[in-house]
Design an enzyme around this catalytic site. Structure first.
Site, PDB file in Angstrom:
ATOM      1  N   LYS A   1       0.844  -1.205   0.000  1.00  0.00           N
ATOM      2  CA  LYS A   1       0.000   0.000   0.000  1.00  0.00           C
ATOM      3  C   LYS A   1       0.875   1.248   0.000  1.00  0.00           C
ATOM      4  O   LYS A   1       1.896   1.303   0.692  1.00  0.00           O
ATOM      5  CB  LYS A   1      -0.905  -0.049   1.240  1.00  0.00           C
ATOM      6  CG  LYS A   1      -2.001   1.003   1.297  1.00  0.00           C
ATOM      7  CD  LYS A   1      -2.893   0.779   2.527  1.00  0.00           C
ATOM      8  CE  LYS A   1      -4.035   1.766   2.618  1.00  0.00           C
ATOM      9  NZ  LYS A   1      -4.918   1.484   3.779  1.00  0.00           N
TER      10      LYS A   1
ATOM     11  N   SER B   1      -9.867   1.370   2.687  1.00  0.00           N
ATOM     12  CA  SER B   1      -8.989   2.203   1.882  1.00  0.00           C
ATOM     13  C   SER B   1      -7.906   1.416   1.152  1.00  0.00           C
ATOM     14  O   SER B   1      -7.272   1.960   0.242  1.00  0.00           O
ATOM     15  CB  SER B   1      -8.314   3.269   2.769  1.00  0.00           C
ATOM     16  OG  SER B   1      -7.510   2.630   3.747  1.00  0.00           O
TER      17      SER B   1
ATOM     18  N   SER C   1     -10.160  -1.203   6.834  1.00  0.00           N
ATOM     19  CA  SER C   1      -9.580  -1.023   5.500  1.00  0.00           C
ATOM     20  C   SER C   1      -8.799  -2.190   4.926  1.00  0.00           C
ATOM     21  O   SER C   1      -8.374  -2.123   3.772  1.00  0.00           O
ATOM     22  CB  SER C   1      -8.683   0.209   5.485  1.00  0.00           C
ATOM     23  OG  SER C   1      -9.488   1.345   5.349  1.00  0.00           O
TER      24      SER C   1
HETATM   25  N1  GLN Z   1     -13.463   3.417   6.106  1.00  0.00           N
HETATM   26  C1  GLN Z   1     -12.955   3.819   7.399  1.00  0.00           C
HETATM   27  C2  GLN Z   1     -12.592   5.273   7.355  1.00  0.00           C
HETATM   28  O1  GLN Z   1     -12.843   5.884   6.368  1.00  0.00           O
HETATM   29  C3  GLN Z   1     -11.798   2.972   7.782  1.00  0.00           C
HETATM   30  C4  GLN Z   1     -10.569   3.327   7.044  1.00  0.00           C
HETATM   31  C5  GLN Z   1      -9.400   2.511   7.454  1.00  0.00           C
HETATM   32  O2  GLN Z   1      -9.525   1.457   8.071  1.00  0.00           O
HETATM   33  N2  GLN Z   1      -8.233   3.021   7.133  1.00  0.00           N
HETATM   34  O3  GLN Z   1     -12.062   5.817   8.269  1.00  0.00           O
END
Ligand code: GLN
Length: 479
Positions: free
Chosen positions: A74, A149, A173
């Site tokens: 990532k 994400s 995410s």
């Molecule tokens: N979708 C969640 C957020 O927008 C979790 C994101 C994540 O785990 N990085 O914060």
């Protein structure tokens, strides 16, 4: 072995072939590099999984346990001399002078850096539509999102453009994109993997973990990531070695189904696949009962105070002085900060910085941040008491299958609901894995299994037995 056959191998199988001398690490790397580079060149006409692809195979120790198997990482993991931008315009072109511990441990074990993957900006999002580098497409249906994400990592693994990938999970995410793309995603116990060199979102929640085609690959990757790192004070010595799972039965394993996370908010097709997999678990010998997590419905509200509060502090460092871009034409210093942050951050990041700054301001601190932290404690206590009765909790990973590109971008609250089933485990710091458990309308559904801190080996065994029984076919996503 043909290039197609090579790309069919799991990472564990590829490492074994290299070890046995029937496949060379160079051949394996080129098979993936070629496809990954083609996706990178195609940009928005491809899946748009990658923000950078290696020009050639790096020098790696193929005698190491990871035997030169290529790895996609990532974007937010700092990698020395390689663009590390956390999906943000404000870090465009940033080349870190050092490498994140999670990545260097894997390359030291013989993994070969193949590519950096697209992601939501600073890991804020559930659809990968918040990236400054454009949205990622879901290989099961290109008009749909891959989840986020870590959407680039999930799509790349599902499509067969990388054997495996690293992601991060703050509120879901790793697990949610794994579910939406039909692959395995594991969020380890908080502190199991060093956060050193991960561009921070919310430090008390961020965890690195594997996105893989199967549970054995997740175990192998995790086994070389965990452990205490002097450069991250919150990292912990993992109490035992992570093993490759072999379980085929679940005799006597107690699974708890929390009604709070398996009810009305979950779409019927997802619930159907979820209940069918619970029946399979019972056939394997698992004992299934209903449990209660009374504070879980408040997890999202607490998360959307705590995570923005932490991000507002973490993102203060992006001021045009130390990293990445600096806006042109500023009249004086404060004007330079303002213009840089105005031009460099996307809308979702700005929204969260404002929310977090507000929640932390004096006069509101106790009402919002203090209260959210108390809810967090209650949620952790709920899990502790439930793990006195059952070994694991099982839920759907996400309330829906992959949704259409653009479908939820105008409605942040609808977007936040994606994390309804994953955020409670993040707040409690406990490990959870998502495995594909079936299809709904031709799209993958994820099953989430969560257990107490440091239960990773048992969690992997349970996931492995279920994975064998569910026999999910991921090939329709391969490109
Ligand atoms: N979708 C969640 C957020 O927008 C979790 C994101 C994540 O785990 N990085 O914060």
């Amino acid at each position: 072995m043909s290039v197609t056959d090579i790309r069919e191998l799991s990472a564990v199988a590829a490492a074994a072939e290299i070890g046995a001398g029937s496949l060379s690490a160079g051949e394996l790397f080129s098979a993936y590099r070629e496809r990954a580079a083609a996706d990178r060149v195609a940009g928005p006409d491809g899946l748009n999984c990658f923000t950078w692809v290696a020009a050639g195979a790096p020098l790696t120790d193929v005698s190491g346990p990871l035997a030169g198997v290529p790895l996609a990482v990532k974007d937010l993991f700092c990698t020395e001399g390689v663009p590390s931008q956390s999906g943000s315009r404000i870090l465009e072109g940033y080349l870190p002078p050092y490498t994140a511990s999670a990545v260097s441990r894997l390359t030291e074990a013989g993994a070969a850096l193949l590519a950096k993957t697209n992601q939501d900006e600073f890991a804020m999002g559930s659809s990968n539509e918040n990236s400054a580098f454009g949205p990622v497409r879901n290989p099961w249906d290109r008009e749909r999102v891959p989840g986020g994400s870590s959407g680039g990592s999930a799509a790349a693994v599902a499509a067969g453009l990388a054997p495996w990938a690293l992601g991060t999970d703050t509120g879901g995410s790793i697990r949610q994109p794994a579910a939406l793309c039909g692959i395995v995603g594991l969020k380890p116990t908080y502190g199991a993997v060093s956060r050193y060199g991960m561009i921070a979102f919310a430090s008390s929640l961020d965890q690195a973990g594997p996105l893989t085609r199967d549970v054995c690959d997740a175990a192998l990757l995790l086994s070389h990531m965990v452990g205490r790192d002097a450069r991250d004070a919150t990292s912990l010595e993992f109490p035992y070695a992570i093993e490759l799972p072999t379980a085929e039965r679940l005799d006597g394993v107690r699974l708890g189904v929390p009604e709070e996370l398996t009810g009305a908010g979950v779409e019927p097709g997802v619930l159907e696949a979820f209940h069918a997999s619970i029946v399979r678990a019972q056939e394997l010998g698992a004992l299934v009962s209903e449990v209660r997590l009374p504070h879980a419905p408040h997890a999202l509200s607490a998360y959307y105070v705590i995570a923005p509060a932490e991000c507002s502090s973490n993102l203060a460092r992006f001021d045009g002085v130390r990293y990445g871009m600096r806006a042109e034409g500023a009249l004086e210093l404060v004007d330079m900060y303002t213009r840089t942050r105005h031009d460099g951050f996307g809308a979702e990041v700005k929204r969260r910085i404002m929310l977090g700054t507000y929640a932390l301001s004096s006069g509101y601190y106790d009402a919002y941040y203090g209260r959210a932290q108390r809810v967090r404690t209650k949620i952790a206590e709920d899990f502790r008491s439930v793990f006195g009765e059952v070994d694991f909790i099982v839920t759907p990973t996400a309330p829906t299958v992959a949704f259409g590109l653009g479908e939820k971008t105008g409605d942040p609250l609808a977007m936040y609901l994606n994390d309804y089933c994953t955020v409670p485990m993040s707040l409690a710091g406990i490990p959870a894995i998502s495995i594909p458990c079936g299809l709904s309308g031709g799209l993958p559904v994820g099953l989430q299994i969560a257990g107490p801190a440091f239960c990773e080996n048992r969690l992997l065994e349970t996931a492995h037995a279920l994975e064998l029984a569910l026999d999910f076919d991921g090939t329709p996503a391969r490109v």
